[in-house]
Motif scaffolding. Structure first.
Motif, short mmCIF file in Angstrom:
data_model
loop_
_atom_site.label_atom_id
_atom_site.label_comp_id
_atom_site.label_asym_id
_atom_site.label_seq_id
_atom_site.Cartn_x
_atom_site.Cartn_y
_atom_site.Cartn_z
N GLU A 199 0.81 -1.20 0.00
CA GLU A 199 0.00 0.00 0.00
C GLU A 199 0.86 1.26 0.00
O GLU A 199 0.38 2.33 -0.37
N LYS A 200 2.08 1.19 0.41
CA LYS A 200 2.93 2.37 0.56
C LYS A 200 3.93 2.47 -0.58
O LYS A 200 4.56 1.49 -0.96
N LYS A 245 4.13 13.52 5.93
CA LYS A 245 2.99 13.14 5.10
C LYS A 245 3.11 13.84 3.75
O LYS A 245 3.57 14.98 3.67
N LEU A 246 2.65 13.14 2.72
CA LEU A 246 2.75 13.66 1.36
C LEU A 246 1.37 13.58 0.69
O LEU A 246 0.64 12.59 0.87
N TYR A 247 1.03 14.62 -0.11
CA TYR A 247 -0.26 14.68 -0.78
C TYR A 247 -0.07 15.07 -2.24
O TYR A 247 0.91 15.72 -2.61
N ASP A 248 -1.05 14.67 -3.05
CA ASP A 248 -1.15 15.19 -4.40
C ASP A 248 -1.91 16.51 -4.29
O ASP A 248 -3.09 16.53 -3.98
N PHE A 249 -1.21 17.61 -4.56
CA PHE A 249 -1.81 18.93 -4.34
C PHE A 249 -2.89 19.24 -5.37
O PHE A 249 -3.71 20.13 -5.17
N LYS A 263 -5.40 14.11 -2.62
CA LYS A 263 -5.27 12.71 -2.22
C LYS A 263 -3.99 12.49 -1.43
O LYS A 263 -2.92 12.97 -1.79
N ARG A 264 -4.11 11.72 -0.38
CA ARG A 264 -2.95 11.33 0.42
C ARG A 264 -2.12 10.33 -0.36
O ARG A 264 -2.64 9.39 -0.97
N ILE A 265 -0.80 10.53 -0.36
CA ILE A 265 0.12 9.57 -0.97
C ILE A 265 0.84 8.86 0.18
O ILE A 265 1.67 9.46 0.88
N TYR A 266 0.52 7.62 0.38
CA TYR A 266 1.13 6.85 1.46
C TYR A 266 2.50 6.37 1.01
O TYR A 266 2.64 5.74 -0.04
N TYR A 283 1.31 6.05 -7.22
CA TYR A 283 0.44 6.07 -6.05
C TYR A 283 -1.02 5.91 -6.46
O TYR A 283 -1.42 6.20 -7.59
N ILE A 284 -1.81 5.43 -5.53
CA ILE A 284 -3.23 5.18 -5.80
C ILE A 284 -3.99 6.50 -5.75
O ILE A 284 -4.13 7.11 -4.70
#
Length: 643
Positions: A27-28, A288-292, A296-299, A335-336
């Motif tokens: 998942e990560k 923590k990382l996100y698609d700006f 969406k959270r990017i794990y 990433y999902i």
């Protein structure tokens, strides 16, 4: 104008049944470590003079360094004039490097006339500015430095932040002059780009490039961090309500095209130069990382790492700095981005069980199935439920229900339809043979069952004539339709045989005699009697043929010959007895004898009987009643023995 925003959405569901499958490492997104910086830092600034943003300025109180993210090498070291570096900042083009010396609140800068000067090991140590106070940062694409302080030399080295002499200054380093001076608002946080913004509790105050007040935005909870995108088009506001809000700086309103980004008391907000990725430190100081672009959270594999010192992202997050370690972001495009329920689970079949899955749509355009790490819920246990032990979605009846699933932070719900396309099933469909007058029904031994409706035997329709009291061969058709409209059909034949017991009576406890041959006293009806009956006592059952010839003088029998339909049966009867002008005898019928009688004796067939005797042969053609009396005894034997 005052703007107010709601910072949360309450989502409440009454869930009938829940199942969480086990999460797995896939998942990560893996972030490979490529190097570790050789120095500690508490400030990090990506340098815009490098188009790929792969050079960064990092600093602690003793030193500042220009470093290469890829190699981790120090390109230049900058030391404070006297004691400590504080309030470190650079302008957009990195022409100026400004800091406050903790000793005397003086401001120092390094000026870069040509690009290699800032990266060289030589250069000016800086020039002292004519201000005392705090350098906050630069306006975008400008040499204007925003300063909180005073121009006059204070009586002592301590400056009170709320002293009435303290003001907000704009100082142009190129022209070496003050371009504006404004009253300083109360503030907790600040950020600069094309405008100046200050945060005070729940309020965001907006000033133009000349320090003039423009507007205020009011939020529902305390503002905890502010960050402009590099191009100044967006302002990210973190609040204590655990959400980020994206503000469009064209008119300073909520950007409805960008969703809230869920987080926990965000800090150290960082956005790459393309506005693609956003990194932050949560309330537990975890990365923590996100698609700006979509929130969406990017794990990633680094989610549990602490964020001490700050975070930096190169262009497109090709390289990521977190807590002194540099990671490659080459895998981020996998990433999902979203998850959805596969089409084959949107309509499911009653009577089947399903291993629930989700389809993962990745940022690189690929997709695959997710089988674990998913939490499932259904809202109607009567229609379908999740068997947590076996990880199965099991429908119970036709209808619709909502299937909820949560994967990572993606929550989706789908209406799922349970259909029944299976026909009901007939059981016990086989050809049958019964004797008449036994109360047999056309559905004898048959049932019909359906997945959705259960027992539907009562709904079966039978076509074809049937009379259980009359001998005959009945061909019957059966049909049944369930509530889903599925119809099943079946066919069978029921043969009803003549029931000899209906034409017989029990005489003297053990003898079953035909009404066609005997009266209730057990005497033969015909003067020339050839009949059969059954002797039944306990388990003993015997087929008996009786011959009675009256008005004859002592004429012992030898054989009896039956002829019918061109066929003949001869039975050796081995003598007889004579009593009161009647010659008589009783003989057991063999299987062969019985089978011949059943095959050749019928009401529509002529039957002649000849008795060959010692003195005189006797011959007679039997009438219908006599033929029935002969046949009844044979059929009674079959009836009692179940043949």
């Amino acid at each position: 104008m005052k703007l107010k925003f709601s910072l949360g959405i309450i989502f409440s569901l009454l869930l009938i049944f829940t199942f969480s499958s086990t999460s797995n490492a896939s998942e990560k997104i893996s972030l490979p470590n490529i190097n570790n910086l050789s120095t500690s830092y508490d400030t990090v600034i990506p340098l815009q003079s490098n188009p790929e943003r792969q050079d960064i300025l990092v600093a602690n109180r003793e030193h500042a360094y220009i470093m290469d993210l890829i190699s981790g090498n120090k390109l230049r070291t900058i030391q404070p004039q006297k004691y400590y570096l504080n309030y470190l900042s650079t302008d957009v083009l990195n022409n100026y490097f400004v800091y406050q010396d903790d000793y005397d609140y003086s401001f120092n800068y390094t000026y870069k006339y040509i690009s290699n000067l800032l990266y060289s090991t030589k250069g000016t140590n800086g020039n002292k500015l004519p201000f005392m106070g705090y350098p906050l940062g630069f306006l975008a694409n400008s040499s204007t430095l925003i300063i909180i302080g005073i121009k006059e030399e204070p009586e002592n080295e301590y400056i009170d932040m709320y002293d009435e002499k303290i003001a907000l200054y704009g100082y142009d380093l190129d022209r070496k002059k003050v371009v504006f001076k404004r009253n300083l608002p109360n503030y907790d946080l600040y950020a600069f780009n094309k405008e100046i913004v200050f945060a005070n509790d729940k309020n965001l105050m907006i000033y133009d490039a000349n320090g003039n007040y423009q507007d205020v935005m009011e939020f529902n909870s305390k503002i905890t961090d502010l960050h402009f995108t590099e191009d100044g088009s967006k302002l990210v506001v973190a609040t204590s309500a655990d959400t980020l809000q994206i503000i469009d700086t064209k008119n300073y309103s909520l950007d409805k095209k960008l969703p809230f980004i869920n987080s926990n008391k965000a800090d150290l907000l960082t956005i790459d130069s393309t506005n693609k990725y956003l990194a932050l430190s949560d309330e537990n100081y975890h990365f923590k990382l996100y698609d700006f672009t979509n929130g969406k959270r990017i794990y990633t594999s680094e989610d549990s790492k602490t964020t001490g010192g700050g975070i930096a992202l190169s262009k497109n997050a090709k390289f990521i700095l977190n807590n002194g370690s540099v990671y490659s972001g080459k895998n981020l495009t996998s990433y999902i981005q979203s998850v959805e329920l596969p089409n084959n689970l949107k309509t499911i079949e009653l009577g089947q069980s399903y291993s629930p899955t989700l389809t993962a749509n990745r940022a690189n355009g690929t997709n695959d199935l997710i089988t674990s790490g998913i939490e499932w819920h259904t809202d109607n246990y009567n229609i379908a439920y999740i068997d947590g032990g076996k990880n199965l979605l099991i429908p119970r009846k036709t209808g619709e229900f909502t299937l909820y699933s949560t994967y990572l932070d993606e929550k989706i719900k789908n209406r799922v339809k349970v259909v029944d396309t299976k026909k009901p099933v007939f059981e016990g469909v086989k050809n049958l043979t019964f004797y008449a007058n036994q109360g047999i029904k056309s559905m004898h031994g048959m049932t019909a069952k359906d997945l959705g409706d259960g027992d539907v035997t009562s709904k079966v329709k039978v076509s074809g004539s049937f009379n259980a009291n009359k001998a005959g061969v009945y061909k019957l058709s059966y049909s049944v339709t369930d509530s889903a409209g599925n119809t099943a059909t079946a066919k069978r034949t029921i043969t009803i045989k003549y029931n000899p017991l209906k034409n017989a009576f029990l005489y003297d406890k053990y003898f079953y005699l035909s009404n066609s041959s005997y009266n209730k006293k057990g005497s033969g009806i015909s003067p020339f009697l050839v009949s059969s009956y059954v002797y039944k006592k306990g388990k003993t059952i015997s087929p008996i043929m009786e011959i009675d010839v009256k008005n004859i003088i002592n004429n012992p029998f030898k054989t009896i010959v039956f002829k019918s339909n061109g066929k003949q049966l001869t039975i050796n009867i081995k003598g007889s007895k004579y009593y009161k002008s009647t010659e008589y005898g009783f003989y057991n019928l063999s299987t062969k004898d019985r089978n011949w009688i059943k095959s050749n004796v019928a009401a529509n067939k002529t039957l002649t009987v000849q008795i060959n005797a010692s003195r005189k042969n006797l011959k007679s053609t039997l009438n219908a009643k006599q033929k029935q009396g002969l046949l009844d005894g044979v059929l009674l034997y079959d009836y009692f023995t179940g043949k």
